[in-house]
Structure formats: C-alpha cells, structure tokens
Design a protein around this motif. Structure first.
Motif, short mmCIF file in Angstrom:
data_model
loop_
_atom_site.label_atom_id
_atom_site.label_comp_id
_atom_site.label_asym_id
_atom_site.label_seq_id
_atom_site.Cartn_x
_atom_site.Cartn_y
_atom_site.Cartn_z
N GLU A 103 94.02 49.88 53.38
CA GLU A 103 93.73 48.80 52.71
C GLU A 103 91.59 49.18 52.85
O GLU A 103 91.37 49.25 53.62
N GLY A 104 91.13 49.07 51.60
CA GLY A 104 89.54 48.28 51.14
C GLY A 104 89.90 49.77 51.80
O GLY A 104 88.55 50.15 51.93
N SER A 105 89.87 50.72 51.86
CA SER A 105 89.37 52.32 51.76
C SER A 105 89.09 52.59 50.07
O SER A 105 89.32 52.64 49.64
N ILE A 106 87.86 53.63 50.59
CA ILE A 106 87.03 53.87 49.08
C ILE A 106 87.25 55.21 48.37
O ILE A 106 86.81 56.60 49.39
N VAL A 107 87.93 56.04 47.67
CA VAL A 107 88.41 57.88 47.67
C VAL A 107 87.06 57.98 46.69
O VAL A 107 88.15 57.42 45.19
N GLU A 108 86.32 59.37 46.88
CA GLU A 108 85.78 59.58 45.44
C GLU A 108 85.68 61.31 45.72
O GLU A 108 85.32 62.38 45.00
N ALA A 109 87.24 61.75 46.74
CA ALA A 109 87.81 63.36 45.96
C ALA A 109 87.73 63.29 45.53
O ALA A 109 88.39 63.16 44.75
N GLY A 119 93.86 56.07 56.73
CA GLY A 119 93.59 54.67 57.31
C GLY A 119 92.81 53.59 56.48
O GLY A 119 92.45 54.44 55.16
N LYS A 120 93.25 52.42 57.15
CA LYS A 120 92.20 51.06 56.86
C LYS A 120 90.50 51.35 56.48
O LYS A 120 90.47 52.05 57.29
N ASN A 121 89.85 50.78 55.67
CA ASN A 121 88.79 51.01 55.61
C ASN A 121 87.73 52.15 56.31
O ASN A 121 86.92 52.61 56.54
N CYS A 122 88.33 53.66 54.80
CA CYS A 122 88.18 54.72 54.77
C CYS A 122 87.59 55.04 53.90
O CYS A 122 87.32 54.42 53.29
N VAL A 123 86.16 55.94 53.88
CA VAL A 123 85.56 55.93 53.10
C VAL A 123 85.07 58.05 52.70
O VAL A 123 85.51 58.56 53.80
N CYS A 133 99.41 67.79 54.18
CA CYS A 133 99.25 67.13 55.60
C CYS A 133 98.19 67.26 56.82
O CYS A 133 97.89 67.44 57.74
N CYS A 134 97.44 66.15 56.11
CA CYS A 134 96.58 65.19 57.17
C CYS A 134 96.74 63.95 57.48
O CYS A 134 97.65 63.46 56.77
N ARG A 135 96.10 63.53 58.80
CA ARG A 135 95.27 61.78 58.92
C ARG A 135 94.01 61.66 59.35
O ARG A 135 93.72 62.44 59.83
N ILE A 136 93.47 60.93 57.95
CA ILE A 136 92.34 60.57 58.37
C ILE A 136 92.91 59.06 58.86
O ILE A 136 93.45 58.13 58.28
N GLU A 137 92.14 58.76 60.29
CA GLU A 137 92.91 57.76 61.51
C GLU A 137 91.68 56.32 60.22
O GLU A 137 90.47 56.80 59.35
N ASP A 138 91.30 54.65 60.80
CA ASP A 138 90.82 53.65 60.32
C ASP A 138 89.57 54.41 60.13
O ASP A 138 89.03 54.49 61.37
N ASN A 139 88.66 53.32 59.27
CA ASN A 139 87.60 53.12 60.08
C ASN A 139 86.74 54.70 59.31
O ASN A 139 85.41 54.81 60.67
N ILE A 153 93.92 66.27 62.03
CA ILE A 153 93.54 64.83 62.15
C ILE A 153 91.97 64.91 62.62
O ILE A 153 91.27 64.49 63.11
N TYR A 154 91.65 63.69 61.35
CA TYR A 154 89.87 63.13 61.44
C TYR A 154 90.02 62.06 61.64
O TYR A 154 90.32 60.58 60.92
N GLU A 155 88.21 60.96 62.37
CA GLU A 155 87.93 59.90 63.07
C GLU A 155 86.64 60.05 62.96
O GLU A 155 86.09 61.00 62.93
N GLY A 156 85.84 58.91 62.88
CA GLY A 156 84.62 58.98 63.78
C GLY A 156 84.02 59.01 62.33
O GLY A 156 84.22 58.33 60.49
#
Length: 189
Positions: A103-109, A119-123, A133-139, A153-156
């Motif tokens: 939810e609320g994520s913006i993707v321009e990949a 995840g939620k609210n990602c850019v 096979c990747c995971r991008i955490e919320d925010n 797994i990427y975060e931050g």
C-alpha cells in the motif's frame, strides 16, 4: 485488458478473461500500453501510468506485469524517465511473476524480477533493478539506478542490504500469492 462481466452483486472489481481482477476505483492510463500476464489483482486507488511512453510512432508496451501479482491500495506504477542528449523520454518497465507491491508504494523501476515483495510506503527510484527473490521492507527508499541482488532484504532510507533470504523463498512467495488470489473476494472495498 478486455473486461468480462462478473455476476457478483455490486462488485467494485472487473474480472478479465485471463483472471485479472481490477478495481473500478483504480486509475489505469494508457491501457493499450499495459500488459497484465494474468491472475493479477489491482486494488482500489492504484495508479498505473501506461500513457507515459516514448514519443514517436508505433505501439509500445510501457508497463508489463507478470502473473499472480498484487498491486495494493494506493500504489503508483509509472515508467522511469530521463533526459538524454537534450531529449526527454520515458522507458518501459517490466515486473515479473508473483510480485507484491504494498500500500502507498511508488515504483519507477526499470525491472522488478519474479518472487519479490515490496512493503508498504516504499519508493523504488527510477531505473532501479530488483532481481528475483527479494524483499523490500516497509518504508524503504531504493535510490535511482540501484541494483538489488537476488535473495536479499533491503531496508531503510536510503535502502541498504540488511539480510539474506533462504533459497526456498521462491516457493514461499509463489504459494503466498496463489493463496491470496484464490481467497480474494470480488466485493466492494
């Protein structure tokens, strides 16, 4: 994306012949330039910008989305762009199979591989490449031109590598997306 009639009372979704379930409250611009692989769910307030394409003649696929994908409420999918030698242009985006965009994520990949969870609210910045096979955490904010390697797994903000995913993640994500699709009800939001 030819819609077929669904016999559910007061449904907010249109189901296509290939099993895609698209909210009537989503915004899909330039649908002739968008390919949905099948059994993809596009929820309420999701925006897909297929109208943002290179200038010039000819039919071009702007956004290609694979099978069993989930584009959650309020997510925005738009193709990456850049100015090259003084000319502004959009470039195509490819999203693989079994991809969840929160939810609320913006993707321009440029590319999102298969078996990816965003995840939620990602850019996801312009021309980013997210491998399979990747995971991008919320925010999380993935900067432009970043390459996210498989099984990570990427975060931050900015997003950095924090852990590895097990090799069985492909089977887990496939089961999760198929289960979500099977249990998804075509009803009012």
């Amino acid at each position: 994306m030819e819609p077929s009639t669904v016999s559910y009372y007061k449904t907010e979704y249109i189901e296509t012949d290939t099993g895609n379930k698209v909210s009537r409250k989503s915004v899909i611009c330039g649908s002739q330039n968008i390919i949905l692989g099948g059994k993809t769910i596009i929820q309420t307030d999701c925006v897909i910008r297929g109208d943002l394409r290179r200038t010039g003649g000819g039919h071009a696929v702007v956004v290609a989305i694979g099978r069993y994908c989930l584009l959650s409420r309020g997510s925005i999918i738009r193709p990456p762009y850049k100015t090259y030698k003084g000319a502004f242009s959009y470039y195509s985006m490819k999203i693989g199979d079994h991809v969840t965009i929160g939810e609320g994520s913006i993707v321009e990949a440029a590319t999102i591989g298969s078996f990816v969870h965003i995840g939620k609210n990602c850019v996801i910045g312009r021309f980013a490449i997210i491998k399979d096979c990747c995971r991008i955490e919320d925010n999380t904010v993935i900067p432009p031109n970043t390459v996210v390697p498989s099984f990570s797994i990427y975060e931050g903000s900015p997003g950095v590598f924090v852990d590895e995913l097990p090799e069985c993640v492909q089977d887990l994500y496939e089961a999760k997306t198929k289960d979500y699709y099977a249990k998804f009800q075509l009803r009012g939001d």
